[in-house]
Design an enzyme around this catalytic site. Sequence first.
Site, PDB file in Angstrom:
ATOM      1  CB  SER A 150      25.777  70.302  16.153  1.00 19.02           C
ATOM      2  OG  SER A 150      26.986  70.469  16.858  1.00 19.02           O
ATOM      3  CE1 TYR A 162      27.334  65.826  14.330  1.00 19.03           C
ATOM      4  CE2 TYR A 162      28.421  67.741  15.293  1.00 19.03           C
ATOM      5  CZ  TYR A 162      27.404  66.799  15.312  1.00 19.03           C
ATOM      6  OH  TYR A 162      26.465  66.850  16.312  1.00 19.03           O
TER       7      TYR A 162
HETATM    8  N1  LIG Z   1      24.447  64.836  22.409  1.00 15.91           N
HETATM    9  C1  LIG Z   1      24.830  66.065  22.128  1.00 15.91           C
HETATM   10  O1  LIG Z   1      25.368  66.798  22.986  1.00 15.91           O
HETATM   11  C2  LIG Z   1      24.661  66.618  20.755  1.00 15.91           C
HETATM   12  C3  LIG Z   1      25.287  67.840  20.460  1.00 15.91           C
HETATM   13  C4  LIG Z   1      25.088  68.401  19.215  1.00 15.91           C
HETATM   14  C5  LIG Z   1      24.270  67.762  18.295  1.00 15.91           C
HETATM   15  N2  LIG Z   1      23.688  66.559  18.610  1.00 15.91           N
HETATM   16  C6  LIG Z   1      22.849  65.924  17.580  1.00 15.91           C
HETATM   17  O2  LIG Z   1      21.710  65.334  18.181  1.00 15.91           O
HETATM   18  C7  LIG Z   1      21.341  64.157  17.430  1.00 15.91           C
HETATM   19  C8  LIG Z   1      21.213  62.968  18.370  1.00 15.91           C
HETATM   20  O3  LIG Z   1      22.475  62.706  18.961  1.00 15.91           O
HETATM   21  P1  LIG Z   1      22.666  61.837  20.280  1.00 15.91           P
HETATM   22  O4  LIG Z   1      23.688  62.537  21.087  1.00 15.91           O
HETATM   23  O5  LIG Z   1      21.360  61.481  20.870  1.00 15.91           O
HETATM   24  O6  LIG Z   1      23.373  60.542  19.656  1.00 15.91           O
HETATM   25  P2  LIG Z   1      23.162  58.964  19.913  1.00 15.91           P
HETATM   26  O7  LIG Z   1      24.331  58.300  19.291  1.00 15.91           O
HETATM   27  O8  LIG Z   1      22.852  58.696  21.324  1.00 15.91           O
HETATM   28  O9  LIG Z   1      21.865  58.654  19.049  1.00 15.91           O
HETATM   29  C9  LIG Z   1      21.870  58.777  17.650  1.00 15.91           C
HETATM   30  C10 LIG Z   1      20.888  57.789  17.076  1.00 15.91           C
HETATM   31  O10 LIG Z   1      20.905  57.941  15.645  1.00 15.91           O
HETATM   32  C11 LIG Z   1      20.828  56.658  15.083  1.00 15.91           C
HETATM   33  N3  LIG Z   1      21.325  56.642  13.709  1.00 15.91           N
HETATM   34  C12 LIG Z   1      22.618  56.675  13.297  1.00 15.91           C
HETATM   35  N4  LIG Z   1      22.684  56.564  11.972  1.00 15.91           N
HETATM   36  C13 LIG Z   1      21.401  56.488  11.536  1.00 15.91           C
HETATM   37  C14 LIG Z   1      20.834  56.378  10.257  1.00 15.91           C
HETATM   38  N5  LIG Z   1      21.588  56.292   9.158  1.00 15.91           N
HETATM   39  N6  LIG Z   1      19.477  56.339  10.141  1.00 15.91           N
HETATM   40  C15 LIG Z   1      18.689  56.431  11.245  1.00 15.91           C
HETATM   41  N7  LIG Z   1      19.191  56.503  12.494  1.00 15.91           N
HETATM   42  C16 LIG Z   1      20.531  56.542  12.628  1.00 15.91           C
HETATM   43  C17 LIG Z   1      21.667  55.795  16.007  1.00 15.91           C
HETATM   44  O11 LIG Z   1      21.364  54.411  15.836  1.00 15.91           O
HETATM   45  C18 LIG Z   1      21.278  56.342  17.368  1.00 15.91           C
HETATM   46  O12 LIG Z   1      20.207  55.626  17.916  1.00 15.91           O
HETATM   47  C19 LIG Z   1      22.407  64.003  16.343  1.00 15.91           C
HETATM   48  O13 LIG Z   1      21.937  64.582  15.152  1.00 15.91           O
HETATM   49  C20 LIG Z   1      23.582  64.806  16.875  1.00 15.91           C
HETATM   50  O14 LIG Z   1      24.408  65.285  15.848  1.00 15.91           O
HETATM   51  C21 LIG Z   1      23.887  65.979  19.807  1.00 15.91           C
END
Ligand SMILES: NC(=O)c1ccc[n+]([C@@H]2O[C@H](COP(=O)([O-])OP(=O)(O)OC[C@H]3O[C@@H](n4cnc5c(N)ncnc54)[C@H](O)[C@@H]3O)[C@@H](O)[C@H]2O)c1
Length: 319
Positions: A150, A162
Amino acid sequence: MRFEGRSAIVTGGARGIGFAIAEALAKEGGKVVIMDPGASKDGGSTDHSAGEEAVAKIRAAGGTALLAAESVADHEACGRTVALCTEKFGSVDILVNNAGVLRPKMIWNMPVEDWDVVVDIHLRGQYSMIHHAAPHMRRQRWGRIVNMGSEAWRGTVGGANYGAAKGGVFSLTRAMARELGKYGVTANTVCPAAATRLTLDEAVKEGFRKRLEAGLVTKERYDAVVNMGGPEHIAPFVAYLCSDEAANINGQAFRAEDRKIGIYNEPELKASVVKAGDEPFTQDEIRKLVPSALLGGYVNPAPAEAPAEGEPAPARAAS
Ligand SMILES: NC(=O)c1ccc[n+]([C@@H]2O[C@H](COP(=O)([O-])OP(=O)(O)OC[C@H]3O[C@@H](n4cnc5c(N)ncnc54)[C@H](O)[C@@H]3O)[C@@H](O)[C@H]2O)c1
């Protein structure tokens, strides 16, 4: 079918970016294990139906997928998921470490539980998955690891747990690239931006609307946030990193967002001062040299502000 004969584990693949990646891999013939207990946004509760629905969608589209409704924070469960993938699909070729939760707070309000939950899922979980998958990848001399980072790794406010975990992801990836590269295994970080429940729920949109009304953000910034592209903008690039074509892309950190892909600089020593002889720098030399030779052009990201009316004055050294 770029991923015919390949098996993949996508953690956090039940929804958001992880699901889009699982779908993209399965669409091109990859067999996918979705490892996801269906956690709430803060990781406080679980509901397996999210993972079940994700697997059903992939199967309905003709793909092959399985659910491991387990948490990456459980080291043994990570081992079980890798074993499931190798038993059912014959190998583990691709690992996308994507699971994530948020528990934002300023450091002085952050209970140790919130630190542990976030660091355990984002950082330790990636270690656990790689620890269990690496022996298979090493043995078969082929593997692709993509770790979700991120922008927060560069410095964030109100989410030190985070940001620190994502900084760890950056370093973990660079270490994995160096440990596993000679076995034909690559490891890269992708820092995404996409509209998911993690980043753009109704509360976030409402907050931005209020900030726009109060003149705290420009209309341009507001539009960019509320119209942010979805996970479908991230998945094609991650799939590329998982392909044969990306065999020589290793240890890099990328930015991926709505129709934009970027790469971060290599972290390098920017400048240094060196003293001749055997003696350490004196305090006087440091006072003189550091501001002039090391800190030219430097800008403090958060300079001290004058205390507000009624707040105590800055502390003075005790005499
Ligand atoms: N969406 C963004 O703009 C963004 C920005 C920076 C980083 N990220 C990173 O991308 C990744 C995905 O994020 P997203 O936005 O799709 O989030 P999201 O909440 O839509 O999906 C995250 C998924 O991770 C699962 N999860 C949570 N805890 C877990 C665990 N202990 N074991 C296995 N699965 C688990 C959740 O059930 C969920 O399905 C994350 O690592 C997040 O930090 C996302």
